[in-house]
Design a protein around this motif. Structure first.
Motif, mmCIF file in Angstrom:
data_model
loop_
_atom_site.group_PDB
_atom_site.id
_atom_site.type_symbol
_atom_site.label_atom_id
_atom_site.label_comp_id
_atom_site.label_asym_id
_atom_site.label_seq_id
_atom_site.Cartn_x
_atom_site.Cartn_y
_atom_site.Cartn_z
ATOM 1 N N GLU A 78 31.201 -7.011 -5.801
ATOM 2 C CA GLU A 78 30.986 -8.460 -5.747
ATOM 3 C C GLU A 78 31.638 -9.153 -6.945
ATOM 4 O O GLU A 78 32.237 -10.222 -6.806
ATOM 5 C CB GLU A 78 29.484 -8.763 -5.695
ATOM 6 N N ILE A 79 31.527 -8.546 -8.116
ATOM 7 C CA ILE A 79 32.161 -9.111 -9.317
ATOM 8 C C ILE A 79 33.675 -9.106 -9.151
ATOM 9 O O ILE A 79 34.348 -10.094 -9.473
ATOM 10 C CB ILE A 79 31.733 -8.338 -10.576
ATOM 11 N N GLU A 80 34.220 -8.010 -8.637
ATOM 12 C CA GLU A 80 35.666 -7.928 -8.405
ATOM 13 C C GLU A 80 36.114 -9.012 -7.411
ATOM 14 O O GLU A 80 37.119 -9.670 -7.615
ATOM 15 C CB GLU A 80 36.045 -6.543 -7.863
ATOM 16 N N ARG A 81 35.341 -9.207 -6.337
ATOM 17 C CA ARG A 81 35.678 -10.214 -5.336
ATOM 18 C C ARG A 81 35.644 -11.613 -5.935
ATOM 19 O O ARG A 81 36.546 -12.427 -5.730
ATOM 20 C CB ARG A 81 34.712 -10.125 -4.153
ATOM 21 N N ALA A 82 34.589 -11.906 -6.721
ATOM 22 C CA ALA A 82 34.450 -13.233 -7.327
ATOM 23 C C ALA A 82 35.573 -13.493 -8.325
ATOM 24 O O ALA A 82 36.071 -14.614 -8.439
ATOM 25 C CB ALA A 82 33.091 -13.375 -8.001
ATOM 26 N N HIS A 83 36.003 -12.466 -9.038
ATOM 27 C CA HIS A 83 37.079 -12.630 -10.013
ATOM 28 C C HIS A 83 38.413 -12.890 -9.322
ATOM 29 O O HIS A 83 39.177 -13.766 -9.732
ATOM 30 C CB HIS A 83 37.170 -11.398 -10.921
ATOM 31 N N THR A 84 38.702 -12.144 -8.269
ATOM 32 C CA THR A 84 39.978 -12.347 -7.570
ATOM 33 C C THR A 84 40.004 -13.683 -6.838
ATOM 34 O O THR A 84 41.064 -14.276 -6.667
ATOM 35 C CB THR A 84 40.254 -11.203 -6.563
ATOM 36 N N ALA A 85 38.817 -14.186 -6.432
ATOM 37 C CA ALA A 85 38.750 -15.492 -5.759
ATOM 38 C C ALA A 85 38.750 -16.642 -6.755
ATOM 39 O O ALA A 85 38.816 -17.804 -6.351
ATOM 40 C CB ALA A 85 37.504 -15.560 -4.884
ATOM 41 N N GLY A 86 38.655 -16.332 -8.042
ATOM 42 C CA GLY A 86 38.662 -17.372 -9.067
ATOM 43 C C GLY A 86 37.323 -18.051 -9.258
ATOM 44 O O GLY A 86 37.241 -19.116 -9.858
ATOM 45 N N GLU A 87 36.247 -17.446 -8.781
ATOM 46 C CA GLU A 87 34.915 -18.043 -8.905
ATOM 47 C C GLU A 87 34.315 -17.852 -10.292
ATOM 48 O O GLU A 87 33.443 -18.622 -10.688
ATOM 49 C CB GLU A 87 33.984 -17.454 -7.845
ATOM 50 N N ILE A 88 34.746 -16.802 -10.998
ATOM 51 C CA ILE A 88 34.251 -16.570 -12.354
ATOM 52 C C ILE A 88 35.440 -16.419 -13.301
ATOM 53 O O ILE A 88 36.537 -16.041 -12.885
ATOM 54 C CB ILE A 88 33.331 -15.318 -12.431
ATOM 55 N N SER A 89 35.185 -16.717 -14.563
ATOM 56 C CA SER A 89 36.262 -16.643 -15.557
ATOM 57 C C SER A 89 36.533 -15.191 -15.952
ATOM 58 O O SER A 89 35.741 -14.284 -15.657
ATOM 59 C CB SER A 89 35.879 -17.451 -16.792
ATOM 60 N N GLU A 90 37.636 -15.009 -16.654
ATOM 61 C CA GLU A 90 38.011 -13.665 -17.123
ATOM 62 C C GLU A 90 36.958 -13.116 -18.082
ATOM 63 O O GLU A 90 36.584 -11.945 -18.007
ATOM 64 C CB GLU A 90 39.379 -13.739 -17.811
ATOM 65 N N LEU A 91 36.476 -13.970 -18.978
ATOM 66 C CA LEU A 91 35.473 -13.549 -19.960
ATOM 67 C C LEU A 91 34.162 -13.162 -19.276
ATOM 68 O O LEU A 91 33.557 -12.140 -19.601
ATOM 69 C CB LEU A 91 35.241 -14.662 -20.980
ATOM 70 N N ASP A 92 33.745 -13.972 -18.312
ATOM 71 C CA ASP A 92 32.527 -13.667 -17.561
ATOM 72 C C ASP A 92 32.695 -12.369 -16.789
ATOM 73 O O ASP A 92 31.778 -11.557 -16.708
ATOM 74 C CB ASP A 92 32.210 -14.820 -16.612
ATOM 75 N N TYR A 93 33.865 -12.168 -16.226
ATOM 76 C CA TYR A 93 34.175 -10.923 -15.499
ATOM 77 C C TYR A 93 34.037 -9.706 -16.415
ATOM 78 O O TYR A 93 33.418 -8.709 -16.057
ATOM 79 C CB TYR A 93 35.584 -11.024 -14.920
ATOM 80 N N ILE A 94 34.591 -9.812 -17.623
ATOM 81 C CA ILE A 94 34.536 -8.688 -18.574
ATOM 82 C C ILE A 94 33.092 -8.390 -18.960
ATOM 83 O O ILE A 94 32.672 -7.222 -18.975
ATOM 84 C CB ILE A 94 35.404 -9.002 -19.811
ATOM 85 N N TYR A 95 32.315 -9.437 -19.275
ATOM 86 C CA TYR A 95 30.927 -9.211 -19.696
ATOM 87 C C TYR A 95 30.069 -8.641 -18.575
ATOM 88 O O TYR A 95 29.256 -7.749 -18.795
ATOM 89 C CB TYR A 95 30.307 -10.499 -20.232
ATOM 90 N N ARG A 96 30.226 -9.154 -17.378
ATOM 91 C CA ARG A 96 29.438 -8.634 -16.246
ATOM 92 C C ARG A 96 29.809 -7.191 -15.941
ATOM 93 O O ARG A 96 28.943 -6.376 -15.604
ATOM 94 C CB ARG A 96 29.664 -9.498 -15.012
ATOM 95 N N LYS A 97 31.084 -6.879 -16.039
ATOM 96 C CA LYS A 97 31.516 -5.518 -15.758
ATOM 97 C C LYS A 97 30.981 -4.542 -16.825
ATOM 98 O O LYS A 97 30.550 -3.439 -16.510
ATOM 99 C CB LYS A 97 33.045 -5.468 -15.712
ATOM 100 N N LYS A 98 30.986 -4.987 -18.091
ATOM 101 C CA LYS A 98 30.448 -4.148 -19.169
ATOM 102 C C LYS A 98 28.968 -3.899 -18.993
ATOM 103 O O LYS A 98 28.460 -2.815 -19.267
ATOM 104 C CB LYS A 98 30.662 -4.830 -20.513
ATOM 105 N N ARG A 99 28.260 -4.914 -18.538
ATOM 106 C CA ARG A 99 26.820 -4.802 -18.357
ATOM 107 C C ARG A 99 26.448 -3.769 -17.296
ATOM 108 O O ARG A 99 25.424 -3.095 -17.390
ATOM 109 C CB ARG A 99 26.255 -6.168 -17.955
ATOM 110 N N LEU A 100 27.309 -3.603 -16.316
ATOM 111 C CA LEU A 100 27.028 -2.651 -15.238
ATOM 112 C C LEU A 100 27.252 -1.198 -15.639
ATOM 113 O O LEU A 100 26.777 -0.294 -15.001
ATOM 114 C CB LEU A 100 27.908 -2.970 -14.017
ATOM 115 N N ARG A 101 28.007 -0.962 -16.656
ATOM 116 C CA ARG A 101 28.323 0.422 -17.027
ATOM 117 C C ARG A 101 27.358 0.986 -17.995
ATOM 118 O O ARG A 101 26.594 0.512 -18.598
ATOM 119 C CB ARG A 101 29.728 0.495 -17.591
#
Length: 101
Positions: A78-101
């Motif tokens: 879902e995060i990957e989809r939202a990032h490619t669709a431009g719904e979330i910023s690059e910084l938000d994408y990085i933080y959300r992805k880090k939180r999942l790992r």
């Protein structure tokens, strides 16, 4: 003539008769020692339970790990989809992805 030392001189007076389980009367250092003893015992119990039931524990239910990994994978998609669709910023994408790992 026999030499008898009083028990108090050996550190075994009435104050130490029931040391860890006294009602709390005594000097400050003995009270702190009692709290430290209880904290160490509880800490050991928690570590023991973590080893048994924590991540990769002996008695941990493997179904829980499988469900958690499945949810993590779905959220990552879902995060990957939202990032490619431009719904979330690059910084938000990085933080959300880090939180999942």
């Amino acid at each position: 003539m026999s030499m008898h030392l009083p028990l108090a001189s050996l550190g075994q007076g009435p104050f130490w008769d029931t040391w860890p389980f006294t009602p709390g009367y005594g000097d400050f250092s003995s009270t702190l020692a009692k709290f430290a003893l209880v904290a160490v015992i509880l800490g050991l119990i928690l570590l023991f339970l973590r080893l048994l039931y924590g991540p990769k524990g002996i008695f941990r239910d493997k179904e829980l790990d499988r469900e958690a990994e499945e949810l993590r994978r779905k959220e990552l998609e879902e995060i990957e989809r939202a990032h490619t669709a431009g719904e979330i910023s690059e910084l938000d994408y990085i933080y959300r992805k880090k939180r999942l790992r």
